[in-house]
Design a protein around this motif. Structure first.
Motif, PDB file in Angstrom:
ATOM      1  N   MET A   1       0.822  -1.188   0.000  1.00 58.69           N
ATOM      2  CA  MET A   1       0.000   0.000   0.000  1.00 58.69           C
ATOM      3  C   MET A   1       0.862   1.246   0.000  1.00 58.69           C
ATOM      4  O   MET A   1       1.989   1.245   0.470  1.00 58.69           O
ATOM      5  CB  MET A   1      -0.886   0.007   1.260  1.00 58.69           C
ATOM      6  N   LYS A   2       0.338   2.316  -0.556  1.00 60.74           N
ATOM      7  CA  LYS A   2       1.080   3.553  -0.643  1.00 60.74           C
ATOM      8  C   LYS A   2       1.408   4.078   0.750  1.00 60.74           C
ATOM      9  O   LYS A   2       0.593   4.074   1.650  1.00 60.74           O
ATOM     10  CB  LYS A   2       0.253   4.605  -1.394  1.00 60.74           C
ATOM     11  N   LYS A   3       2.650   4.584   0.888  1.00 62.85           N
ATOM     12  CA  LYS A   3       3.078   5.095   2.181  1.00 62.85           C
ATOM     13  C   LYS A   3       2.189   6.236   2.646  1.00 62.85           C
ATOM     14  O   LYS A   3       1.907   6.368   3.831  1.00 62.85           O
ATOM     15  CB  LYS A   3       4.533   5.575   2.067  1.00 62.85           C
ATOM     16  N   SER A   4       1.720   7.075   1.729  1.00 63.52           N
ATOM     17  CA  SER A   4       0.885   8.208   2.114  1.00 63.52           C
ATOM     18  C   SER A   4      -0.407   7.763   2.783  1.00 63.52           C
ATOM     19  O   SER A   4      -0.973   8.483   3.600  1.00 63.52           O
ATOM     20  CB  SER A   4       0.561   9.063   0.884  1.00 63.52           C
ATOM     21  N   ILE A   5      -0.892   6.590   2.458  1.00 64.61           N
ATOM     22  CA  ILE A   5      -2.098   6.065   3.091  1.00 64.61           C
ATOM     23  C   ILE A   5      -1.857   5.865   4.587  1.00 64.61           C
ATOM     24  O   ILE A   5      -2.679   6.212   5.419  1.00 64.61           O
ATOM     25  CB  ILE A   5      -2.524   4.743   2.425  1.00 64.61           C
ATOM     26  N   PHE A   6      -0.708   5.309   4.958  1.00 61.74           N
ATOM     27  CA  PHE A   6      -0.393   5.079   6.360  1.00 61.74           C
ATOM     28  C   PHE A   6      -0.263   6.389   7.133  1.00 61.74           C
ATOM     29  O   PHE A   6      -0.614   6.458   8.301  1.00 61.74           O
ATOM     30  CB  PHE A   6       0.924   4.309   6.487  1.00 61.74           C
ATOM     31  N   SER A   7       0.254   7.413   6.485  1.00 62.09           N
ATOM     32  CA  SER A   7       0.591   8.652   7.186  1.00 62.09           C
ATOM     33  C   SER A   7      -0.633   9.399   7.696  1.00 62.09           C
ATOM     34  O   SER A   7      -0.509  10.298   8.528  1.00 62.09           O
ATOM     35  CB  SER A   7       1.398   9.572   6.265  1.00 62.09           C
ATOM     36  N   LEU A   8      -1.810   9.056   7.228  1.00 55.70           N
ATOM     37  CA  LEU A   8      -3.022   9.760   7.644  1.00 55.70           C
ATOM     38  C   LEU A   8      -3.615   9.226   8.944  1.00 55.70           C
ATOM     39  O   LEU A   8      -4.532   9.827   9.498  1.00 55.70           O
ATOM     40  CB  LEU A   8      -4.072   9.685   6.530  1.00 55.70           C
ATOM     41  N   ASP A   9      -3.095   8.112   9.428  1.00 54.28           N
ATOM     42  CA  ASP A   9      -3.614   7.567  10.679  1.00 54.28           C
ATOM     43  C   ASP A   9      -3.186   8.451  11.849  1.00 54.28           C
ATOM     44  O   ASP A   9      -2.232   9.222  11.753  1.00 54.28           O
ATOM     45  CB  ASP A   9      -3.099   6.142  10.893  1.00 54.28           C
ATOM     46  N   SER A  10      -3.898   8.337  12.974  1.00 55.65           N
ATOM     47  CA  SER A  10      -3.594   9.143  14.154  1.00 55.65           C
ATOM     48  C   SER A  10      -4.015   8.367  15.389  1.00 55.65           C
ATOM     49  O   SER A  10      -4.833   7.440  15.322  1.00 55.65           O
ATOM     50  CB  SER A  10      -4.355  10.470  14.099  1.00 55.65           C
ATOM     51  N   PRO A  11      -3.488   8.742  16.568  1.00 62.69           N
ATOM     52  CA  PRO A  11      -3.929   8.090  17.802  1.00 62.69           C
ATOM     53  C   PRO A  11      -5.431   8.196  18.019  1.00 62.69           C
ATOM     54  O   PRO A  11      -6.058   7.257  18.521  1.00 62.69           O
ATOM     55  CB  PRO A  11      -3.142   8.841  18.882  1.00 62.69           C
ATOM     56  N   ALA A  12      -6.027   9.322  17.630  1.00 65.29           N
ATOM     57  CA  ALA A  12      -7.472   9.489  17.806  1.00 65.29           C
ATOM     58  C   ALA A  12      -8.250   8.513  16.932  1.00 65.29           C
ATOM     59  O   ALA A  12      -9.242   7.918  17.375  1.00 65.29           O
ATOM     60  CB  ALA A  12      -7.880  10.925  17.472  1.00 65.29           C
ATOM     61  N   LEU A  13      -7.815   8.323  15.690  1.00 60.14           N
ATOM     62  CA  LEU A  13      -8.476   7.358  14.806  1.00 60.14           C
ATOM     63  C   LEU A  13      -8.300   5.938  15.323  1.00 60.14           C
ATOM     64  O   LEU A  13      -9.230   5.123  15.267  1.00 60.14           O
ATOM     65  CB  LEU A  13      -7.917   7.476  13.385  1.00 60.14           C
ATOM     66  N   ALA A  14      -7.103   5.630  15.812  1.00 60.31           N
ATOM     67  CA  ALA A  14      -6.845   4.298  16.359  1.00 60.31           C
ATOM     68  C   ALA A  14      -7.758   4.022  17.553  1.00 60.31           C
ATOM     69  O   ALA A  14      -8.304   2.919  17.699  1.00 60.31           O
ATOM     70  CB  ALA A  14      -5.378   4.163  16.754  1.00 60.31           C
ATOM     71  N   LYS A  15      -7.920   5.022  18.410  1.00 62.89           N
ATOM     72  CA  LYS A  15      -8.788   4.859  19.584  1.00 62.89           C
ATOM     73  C   LYS A  15     -10.247   4.678  19.153  1.00 62.89           C
ATOM     74  O   LYS A  15     -10.965   3.841  19.704  1.00 62.89           O
ATOM     75  CB  LYS A  15      -8.659   6.082  20.499  1.00 62.89           C
ATOM     76  N   HIS A  16     -10.678   5.447  18.156  1.00 63.92           N
ATOM     77  CA  HIS A  16     -12.055   5.301  17.679  1.00 63.92           C
ATOM     78  C   HIS A  16     -12.257   3.924  17.050  1.00 63.92           C
ATOM     79  O   HIS A  16     -13.310   3.297  17.253  1.00 63.92           O
ATOM     80  CB  HIS A  16     -12.379   6.390  16.654  1.00 63.92           C
ATOM     81  N   TYR A  17     -11.266   3.448  16.324  1.00 62.38           N
ATOM     82  CA  TYR A  17     -11.336   2.103  15.733  1.00 62.38           C
ATOM     83  C   TYR A  17     -11.483   1.053  16.830  1.00 62.38           C
ATOM     84  O   TYR A  17     -12.286   0.120  16.716  1.00 62.38           O
ATOM     85  CB  TYR A  17     -10.078   1.837  14.911  1.00 62.38           C
ATOM     86  N   GLU A  18     -10.704   1.213  17.892  1.00 55.56           N
ATOM     87  CA  GLU A  18     -10.777   0.281  19.026  1.00 55.56           C
ATOM     88  C   GLU A  18     -12.191   0.250  19.606  1.00 55.56           C
ATOM     89  O   GLU A  18     -12.722  -0.822  19.917  1.00 55.56           O
ATOM     90  CB  GLU A  18      -9.761   0.717  20.094  1.00 55.56           C
ATOM     91  N   GLU A  19     -12.810   1.402  19.713  1.00 58.71           N
ATOM     92  CA  GLU A  19     -14.139   1.495  20.325  1.00 58.71           C
ATOM     93  C   GLU A  19     -15.229   0.916  19.422  1.00 58.71           C
ATOM     94  O   GLU A  19     -16.154   0.251  19.898  1.00 58.71           O
ATOM     95  CB  GLU A  19     -14.448   2.955  20.655  1.00 58.71           C
ATOM     96  N   THR A  20     -15.143   1.193  18.125  1.00 56.85           N
ATOM     97  CA  THR A  20     -16.212   0.773  17.213  1.00 56.85           C
ATOM     98  C   THR A  20     -16.036  -0.638  16.681  1.00 56.85           C
ATOM     99  O   THR A  20     -17.002  -1.255  16.219  1.00 56.85           O
ATOM    100  CB  THR A  20     -16.312   1.732  16.014  1.00 56.85           C
TER     101      THR A  20
END
Length: 269
Positions: free
Chosen positions: A2-21
């Motif tokens: 996958m393109k490196k730029s795709i990874f760069s858009l992740d954030s701790p807030a998104l990771a936490k929301h993913y964990e919750e949902t």
């Protein structure tokens, strides 16, 4: 890869929301995949694209103290959360399925990919890498989006991004997703040396309470790539259009996502 730029858009807030949902989404369907794989005590298991490790931890309970479970993901933000679950038989590492060179040949009884396979633009090499690290007769499980059966949020996203001015941005046509049909998945597994035991089309039954909840869940599941390819002003406009379209589909109980996914179980020959 996958393109490196795709990874760069992740954030701790998104990771936490993913964990919750993910409890009602990825984790729920992941348990169906694990049941189909028949993970049992003593199994050595690799979770490819483990995210925050919720399903990985569940699998470690099935494998028990005589087994071992390892989760890998390319996203450091997700692994940071997953590592809080680590114990003697459960571990997590930043890792890429395109290069499993640090994993011994035949080192696993089970490898699975839950809501991950559709992110791979090129799929042969990952399957070859997985085949190498599975023992003879080892099991592979895949749960992935099905080509031709997108969720409602994905359909509306595609329709909105096909309009000007969003349509001038190339990523809007693909969205970083590379889904396959059941026939295509079967051909890929056979080409890479697997014996297919099951490929099933499974309807998606998830319901989102609001359009904002559907968009937020998609944003977290795509690690920031739901509209991440657009400039910020256009991103906000596109999100407003998607929200309005989704709200038109809301029923008293919420928004039915619809669509379908593929569940596949195979083994090495």
């Amino acid at each position: 890869m996958m393109k490196k730029s795709i990874f760069s858009l992740d954030s701790p807030a998104l990771a936490k929301h993913y964990e919750e949902t993910s409890v009602t989404r990825q984790f729920r369907v992941g348990r169906m995949l694990i049941e189909a794989l028949g993970v049992h005590a003593g199994d050595r298991v690799l979770d490819v694209g483990c995210g925050t490790g919720l399903l990985t931890e569940y699998v470690a309970q099935l494998a028990g103290p005589q087994g071992s479970v390892r989760g890998i993901d390319v996203l450091a933000t997700r692994i940071d959360i997953a590592r809080s679950r680590s114990h003697a038989t459960l571990s997590f590492d930043i890792g890429d399925v395109y290069d499993l060179g640090s994993h011994p040949p035949g080192g696993y009884d089970v490898v699975y990919l839950n809501a991950v396979f559709h992110w791979f633009a090129e799929k042969i090499r990952p399957l070859q890498q997985i085949h190498r690290v599975l023992r003879p007769g080892g099991r592979l499980g895949i749960w992935t989006g099905s080509k031709g059966h997108p969720k409602l949020t994905q359909v509306i996203r595609r329709q909105v991004l096909a309009r000007p001015p969003y349509s001038t941005y190339a990523e809007s046509r693909q969205g970083g997703l590379y889904r396959v049909s059941a026939a295509e998945l079967g051909a890929l597994l056979e080409e890479t040396g697997f014996t297919i035991h099951k490929i099933e089309l499974c309807p998606n039954t998830s319901i989102q309470p609001t359009a904002d909840a559907a968009i937020a869940a998609s944003q977290a599941a795509t690690f920031g790539n739901f509209l991440g390819h657009l400039p910020e002003p256009l991103r906000m406009l596109a999100q407003a259009e998607i929200r309005a379209e989704l709200e038109r589909h809301r029923q008293p109980e919420g928004i039915h996502e619809g669509g379908a996914q593929l569940l596949a179980v195979a083994s090495t020959r």
